[in-house]
Design a protein around this motif. Structure first.
Motif, PDB file in Angstrom:
ATOM      1  N   GLY A 175     -20.720   1.348  10.177  1.00 21.40           N
ATOM      2  CA  GLY A 175     -19.755   1.760  11.184  1.00 21.40           C
ATOM      3  C   GLY A 175     -18.363   1.228  10.905  1.00 21.40           C
ATOM      4  O   GLY A 175     -17.358   1.887  11.205  1.00 21.40           O
ATOM      5  N   GLU A 176     -18.270   0.028  10.306  1.00 22.81           N
ATOM      6  CA  GLU A 176     -16.965  -0.555   9.976  1.00 22.81           C
ATOM      7  C   GLU A 176     -16.272   0.197   8.847  1.00 22.81           C
ATOM      8  O   GLU A 176     -15.051   0.117   8.698  1.00 22.81           O
ATOM      9  CB  GLU A 176     -17.149  -2.015   9.574  1.00 22.81           C
ATOM     10  CG  GLU A 176     -17.522  -2.930  10.723  1.00 22.81           C
ATOM     11  CD  GLU A 176     -16.409  -3.037  11.735  1.00 22.81           C
ATOM     12  OE1 GLU A 176     -15.260  -3.258  11.344  1.00 22.81           O
ATOM     13  OE2 GLU A 176     -16.702  -2.880  12.927  1.00 22.81           O
ATOM     14  N   MET A 177     -17.024   0.945   8.045  1.00 23.68           N
ATOM     15  CA  MET A 177     -16.452   1.660   6.906  1.00 23.68           C
ATOM     16  C   MET A 177     -15.833   2.996   7.297  1.00 23.68           C
ATOM     17  O   MET A 177     -15.120   3.600   6.497  1.00 23.68           O
ATOM     18  CB  MET A 177     -17.555   1.896   5.857  1.00 23.68           C
ATOM     19  CG  MET A 177     -18.126   0.631   5.245  1.00 23.68           C
ATOM     20  SD  MET A 177     -19.622   0.943   4.273  1.00 23.68           S
ATOM     21  CE  MET A 177     -19.028   2.162   3.119  1.00 23.68           C
ATOM     22  N   GLU A 178     -16.090   3.473   8.519  1.00 23.41           N
ATOM     23  CA  GLU A 178     -15.646   4.813   8.896  1.00 23.41           C
ATOM     24  C   GLU A 178     -14.131   4.951   8.932  1.00 23.41           C
ATOM     25  O   GLU A 178     -13.590   6.018   8.653  1.00 23.41           O
ATOM     26  CB  GLU A 178     -16.228   5.179  10.262  1.00 23.41           C
ATOM     27  CG  GLU A 178     -17.729   5.372  10.250  1.00 23.41           C
ATOM     28  CD  GLU A 178     -18.270   5.789  11.594  1.00 23.41           C
ATOM     29  OE1 GLU A 178     -17.464   5.858  12.551  1.00 23.41           O
ATOM     30  OE2 GLU A 178     -19.476   6.047  11.705  1.00 23.41           O
ATOM     31  N   MET A 185     -16.626  12.370   4.241  1.00 25.65           N
ATOM     32  CA  MET A 185     -17.439  11.173   4.048  1.00 25.65           C
ATOM     33  C   MET A 185     -17.967  10.638   5.375  1.00 25.65           C
ATOM     34  O   MET A 185     -19.085  10.125   5.448  1.00 25.65           O
ATOM     35  CB  MET A 185     -16.619  10.108   3.334  1.00 25.65           C
ATOM     36  CG  MET A 185     -16.272  10.454   1.907  1.00 25.65           C
ATOM     37  SD  MET A 185     -17.715  10.603   0.852  1.00 25.65           S
ATOM     38  CE  MET A 185     -18.316   8.927   0.875  1.00 25.65           C
ATOM     39  N   ILE A 186     -17.166  10.779   6.436  1.00 25.70           N
ATOM     40  CA  ILE A 186     -17.604  10.324   7.759  1.00 25.70           C
ATOM     41  C   ILE A 186     -18.799  11.142   8.235  1.00 25.70           C
ATOM     42  O   ILE A 186     -19.758  10.605   8.810  1.00 25.70           O
ATOM     43  CB  ILE A 186     -16.443  10.398   8.769  1.00 25.70           C
ATOM     44  CG1 ILE A 186     -15.398   9.326   8.449  1.00 25.70           C
ATOM     45  CG2 ILE A 186     -16.955  10.215  10.193  1.00 25.70           C
ATOM     46  CD1 ILE A 186     -14.184   9.373   9.332  1.00 25.70           C
ATOM     47  N   SER A 187     -18.768  12.454   7.981  1.00 22.86           N
ATOM     48  CA  SER A 187     -19.899  13.306   8.371  1.00 22.86           C
ATOM     49  C   SER A 187     -21.168  12.890   7.636  1.00 22.86           C
ATOM     50  O   SER A 187     -22.253  12.827   8.228  1.00 22.86           O
ATOM     51  CB  SER A 187     -19.578  14.772   8.079  1.00 22.86           C
ATOM     52  OG  SER A 187     -18.420  15.185   8.774  1.00 22.86           O
ATOM     53  N   THR A 188     -21.024  12.611   6.351  1.00 21.10           N
ATOM     54  CA  THR A 188     -22.172  12.155   5.569  1.00 21.10           C
ATOM     55  C   THR A 188     -22.673  10.808   6.064  1.00 21.10           C
ATOM     56  O   THR A 188     -23.880  10.572   6.177  1.00 21.10           O
ATOM     57  CB  THR A 188     -21.796  12.056   4.081  1.00 21.10           C
ATOM     58  OG1 THR A 188     -21.277  13.307   3.634  1.00 21.10           O
ATOM     59  CG2 THR A 188     -23.010  11.684   3.243  1.00 21.10           C
ATOM     60  N   LEU A 189     -21.726   9.921   6.385  1.00 18.57           N
ATOM     61  CA  LEU A 189     -22.097   8.594   6.866  1.00 18.57           C
ATOM     62  C   LEU A 189     -22.817   8.666   8.216  1.00 18.57           C
ATOM     63  O   LEU A 189     -23.782   7.929   8.459  1.00 18.57           O
ATOM     64  CB  LEU A 189     -20.850   7.725   6.992  1.00 18.57           C
ATOM     65  CG  LEU A 189     -21.078   6.264   7.409  1.00 18.57           C
ATOM     66  CD1 LEU A 189     -21.938   5.543   6.385  1.00 18.57           C
ATOM     67  CD2 LEU A 189     -19.753   5.547   7.592  1.00 18.57           C
ATOM     68  N   MET A 190     -22.370   9.566   9.082  1.00 15.81           N
ATOM     69  CA  MET A 190     -23.027   9.723  10.379  1.00 15.81           C
ATOM     70  C   MET A 190     -24.448  10.234  10.217  1.00 15.81           C
ATOM     71  O   MET A 190     -25.354   9.823  10.952  1.00 15.81           O
ATOM     72  CB  MET A 190     -22.210  10.665  11.267  1.00 15.81           C
ATOM     73  CG  MET A 190     -20.890  10.083  11.724  1.00 15.81           C
ATOM     74  SD  MET A 190     -19.952  11.212  12.771  1.00 15.81           S
ATOM     75  CE  MET A 190     -21.035  11.321  14.186  1.00 15.81           C
ATOM     76  N   LEU A 191     -24.653  11.120   9.245  1.00 17.67           N
ATOM     77  CA  LEU A 191     -26.008  11.617   8.975  1.00 17.67           C
ATOM     78  C   LEU A 191     -26.902  10.479   8.478  1.00 17.67           C
ATOM     79  O   LEU A 191     -28.058  10.353   8.903  1.00 17.67           O
ATOM     80  CB  LEU A 191     -25.950  12.747   7.957  1.00 17.67           C
ATOM     81  CG  LEU A 191     -27.307  13.347   7.534  1.00 17.67           C
ATOM     82  CD1 LEU A 191     -28.020  13.935   8.749  1.00 17.67           C
ATOM     83  CD2 LEU A 191     -27.115  14.392   6.448  1.00 17.67           C
TER      84      LEU A 191
END
Length: 223
Positions: A175-178, A185-191
């Motif tokens: 979450g800190e990387m968003e 990349m945020i969409s991928t990270l949320m998945l």
């Protein structure tokens, strides 16, 4: 951004939530009213779960009285609610603290040991030397088995807290990387976070089962 990565695990971070150690009890307050109606689908589901757990515990205890498994079913329920609630935002994860887990493990282990040494002293001495151990190795086996028995409450508590805090820390780090990523990349990270949260839900159930089942095994050794 948090000034301290572990601040979400600090019970004194927010002064407004001085009773956050009572978070495991929130689960019982959030249970829907149909749970207490008989018959209901929720109640039936819980009864099936308790029946399965009761059979597992009684097989290990080798005692066919359901009241003997009530302690371990209650222990499973308490840890399960605490683990599951800690997956929600802004809810204090009590099972990620050794203070909470050690408070559960130490009284159980102490009561088992006291009962065993008072009522089954000969069996407890015999348990320190596994069957078939050579005579020359018996003193070493006594030391090893004694240390193994002494560290059981610590291993129980560390296993639970370490498994719970690992997933929470990973979610926090991701979450800190968003703030430093693009929208793609945020969409991928949320998945990835969603998949990890699903895994954490499974871990919450598995760890509560492991804690209660190991407590049952320790109890069965004194009989």
């Amino acid at each position: 951004m948090m000034s301290n990565l572990f601040s979400s695990f600090d019970p004194s971070t927010e002064p407004l939530f001085s009773i956050n150690w009572a978070s495991p009890m929130l689960g019982f307050m959030l249970i829907s009213l149909p749970m207490w109606l008989i018959p209901s689908r929720i109640n039936t589901l819980w009864m099936k779960l308790f029946t399965i757990l009761s059979k597992e515990f009684l097989n290990m205890l080798k005692i066919h009285e359901k009241k003997n498994s009530l302690l371990f079913i209650s222990l499973f329920t308490l840890i399960f609610f605490s683990n599951f609630l800690s997956l929600f935002p802004y809810i204090f994860p009590s099972t990620s603290h050794l203070t909470f887990t050690f408070t559960l493990a130490l009284p159980l282990w102490m009561s088992f040991m006291l009962f065993g040494w008072i009522n089954n002293t000969t069996h407890m001495f015999a348990h320190l030397v596994p069957l078939g151990t050579p005579n020359i190795l018996m003193p070493f086996m006594v030391c090893i088995e004694s240390i193994s028995n002494l560290i059981r409450p610590m291993t129980l508590s560390v296993r639970l807290s370490a498994n719970m805090i690992a997933g929470h820390l990973l979610l926090t780090l991701m979450g800190e990387m968003e703030s430093k990523m693009s929208m793609m990349m945020i969409s991928t990270l949320m998945l990835i976070q969603l998949l990890l949260l699903t895994l954490e839900s499974a871990v919450a159930i598995i760890q509560s089962y492991v804690f209660s089942i190991l407590s049952t095994l320790y109890s069965s050794e004194i009989n």
